[in-house]
Write a protein that holds these residues in place. Structure first.
Motif, PDB file in Angstrom:
ATOM      1  N   GLU A   1     -12.996  -5.794 -23.246  1.00 28.93           N
ATOM      2  CA  GLU A   1     -13.830  -6.196 -24.379  1.00 28.93           C
ATOM      3  C   GLU A   1     -13.037  -6.357 -25.667  1.00 28.93           C
ATOM      4  O   GLU A   1     -13.619  -6.645 -26.701  1.00 28.93           O
ATOM      5  CB  GLU A   1     -14.956  -5.183 -24.567  1.00 28.93           C
ATOM      6  N   ASP A   2     -11.725  -6.191 -25.621  1.00 29.42           N
ATOM      7  CA  ASP A   2     -10.895  -6.314 -26.819  1.00 29.42           C
ATOM      8  C   ASP A   2     -10.775  -7.787 -27.187  1.00 29.42           C
ATOM      9  O   ASP A   2     -10.238  -8.585 -26.428  1.00 29.42           O
ATOM     10  CB  ASP A   2      -9.516  -5.716 -26.554  1.00 29.42           C
ATOM     11  N   THR A   3     -11.296  -8.156 -28.334  1.00 29.10           N
ATOM     12  CA  THR A   3     -11.260  -9.555 -28.766  1.00 29.10           C
ATOM     13  C   THR A   3     -10.215  -9.787 -29.854  1.00 29.10           C
ATOM     14  O   THR A   3     -10.201 -10.834 -30.485  1.00 29.10           O
ATOM     15  CB  THR A   3     -12.648 -10.000 -29.292  1.00 29.10           C
ATOM     16  N   ALA A   4      -9.326  -8.806 -30.059  1.00 33.66           N
ATOM     17  CA  ALA A   4      -8.281  -8.951 -31.078  1.00 33.66           C
ATOM     18  C   ALA A   4      -7.324 -10.080 -30.678  1.00 33.66           C
ATOM     19  O   ALA A   4      -7.089 -10.308 -29.488  1.00 33.66           O
ATOM     20  CB  ALA A   4      -7.514  -7.642 -31.223  1.00 33.66           C
ATOM     21  N   PRO A   5      -6.779 -10.788 -31.667  1.00 30.18           N
ATOM     22  CA  PRO A   5      -5.814 -11.849 -31.362  1.00 30.18           C
ATOM     23  C   PRO A   5      -4.657 -11.286 -30.533  1.00 30.18           C
ATOM     24  O   PRO A   5      -4.139 -10.208 -30.826  1.00 30.18           O
ATOM     25  CB  PRO A   5      -5.334 -12.317 -32.740  1.00 30.18           C
ATOM     26  N   GLY A   6      -4.292 -12.001 -29.482  1.00 34.22           N
ATOM     27  CA  GLY A   6      -3.201 -11.586 -28.621  1.00 34.22           C
ATOM     28  C   GLY A   6      -3.606 -10.668 -27.486  1.00 34.22           C
ATOM     29  O   GLY A   6      -2.825 -10.418 -26.574  1.00 34.22           O
ATOM     30  N   ALA A   7      -4.825 -10.133 -27.522  1.00 32.58           N
ATOM     31  CA  ALA A   7      -5.291  -9.262 -26.435  1.00 32.58           C
ATOM     32  C   ALA A   7      -5.562 -10.117 -25.205  1.00 32.58           C
ATOM     33  O   ALA A   7      -6.136 -11.190 -25.308  1.00 32.58           O
ATOM     34  CB  ALA A   7      -6.546  -8.511 -26.848  1.00 32.58           C
ATOM     35  N   GLU A   8      -5.145  -9.632 -24.053  1.00 33.43           N
ATOM     36  CA  GLU A   8      -5.362 -10.391 -22.819  1.00 33.43           C
ATOM     37  C   GLU A   8      -6.705 -10.015 -22.205  1.00 33.43           C
ATOM     38  O   GLU A   8      -6.963  -8.843 -21.939  1.00 33.43           O
ATOM     39  CB  GLU A   8      -4.237 -10.129 -21.818  1.00 33.43           C
ATOM     40  N   PHE A   9      -7.544 -11.010 -22.008  1.00 31.13           N
ATOM     41  CA  PHE A   9      -8.862 -10.811 -21.407  1.00 31.13           C
ATOM     42  C   PHE A   9      -8.686 -10.716 -19.893  1.00 31.13           C
ATOM     43  O   PHE A   9      -7.999 -11.545 -19.285  1.00 31.13           O
ATOM     44  CB  PHE A   9      -9.771 -11.986 -21.758  1.00 31.13           C
ATOM     45  N   ARG A  10      -9.287  -9.714 -19.264  1.00 32.25           N
ATOM     46  CA  ARG A  10      -9.168  -9.541 -17.818  1.00 32.25           C
ATOM     47  C   ARG A  10     -10.475  -9.023 -17.221  1.00 32.25           C
ATOM     48  O   ARG A  10     -11.207  -8.268 -17.868  1.00 32.25           O
ATOM     49  CB  ARG A  10      -8.083  -8.507 -17.490  1.00 32.25           C
ATOM     50  N   LEU A  11     -10.742  -9.434 -15.995  1.00 33.86           N
ATOM     51  CA  LEU A  11     -11.802  -8.815 -15.215  1.00 33.86           C
ATOM     52  C   LEU A  11     -11.264  -7.472 -14.742  1.00 33.86           C
ATOM     53  O   LEU A  11     -10.050  -7.321 -14.519  1.00 33.86           O
ATOM     54  CB  LEU A  11     -12.163  -9.681 -14.007  1.00 33.86           C
TER      55      LEU A  11
END
Length: 157
Positions: free
Chosen positions: A15-25
């Motif tokens: 749920e981290d929406t910070a720039p550069g954070a990698e979105f993952r299931l």
């Protein structure tokens, strides 16, 4: 009024929406047999061949996979699906993606703007954050699949 971002199902994706954070299931892996599960399993390993006794640990799933199948939804689903009958129906694209490292297929909607004409079986896609619905109080978040080639083309423009 500020709306709160809420996952449609907590614990299924980062749920981290910070720039550069990698979105993952997020899935779970059995430490005894190494089977990976999505949606996550938090009680006992579901692999009938598992020797048992393994702990289930959270693991991020592969961020990319290959299209196994896809289709479009051009009709409003019947009950018990709930939607505003006065709102225009918006077609959507469903994509089944094979994650080779996990040996599984994960279903999800295509990212906004992606049509069936943009997809082909075997094409590489990546998981990206998405929005399923918005109401007066919440933005309900989920995941979407986006063609990798499309993202790379857009990044160069």
């Amino acid at each position: 009024m500020t709306r709160t971002r809420r996952p449609v199902v907590a614990g299924w994706f980062t749920e981290d929406t910070a720039p550069g954070a990698e979105f993952r299931l997020l899935g779970t892996r059995c430490t005894a047999c190494t089977s990976v599960f999505f949606p996550r399993v938090d009680d006992d390993c579901r692999n009938p061949g598992c020797p048992g006794g393994g702990e289930l640990v959270e693991v991020p799933l592969s961020p990319r996979g290959r299209i196994w199948s896809y289709t479009d939804g051009r009709y409003r689903p019947p009950a018990p699906y709930v939607s505003d009958p006065d709102a225009p129906w918006k077609p959507y694209v469903l994509v089944a993606v094979e994650l080779a490292a996990e040996a599984m297929v994960v279903l999800g909607q295509a990212a906004p703007g992606v049509s069936t004409a943009d997809l082909s079986v075997g094409a590489e896609v990546e998981v990206v954050p998405g929005v399923l619905n918005e109401d007066d109080h919440h933005v309900w978040t989920t995941w979407n699949w986006r063609p990798v080639a499309r993202r790379e083309r857009e990044g160069r423009s």
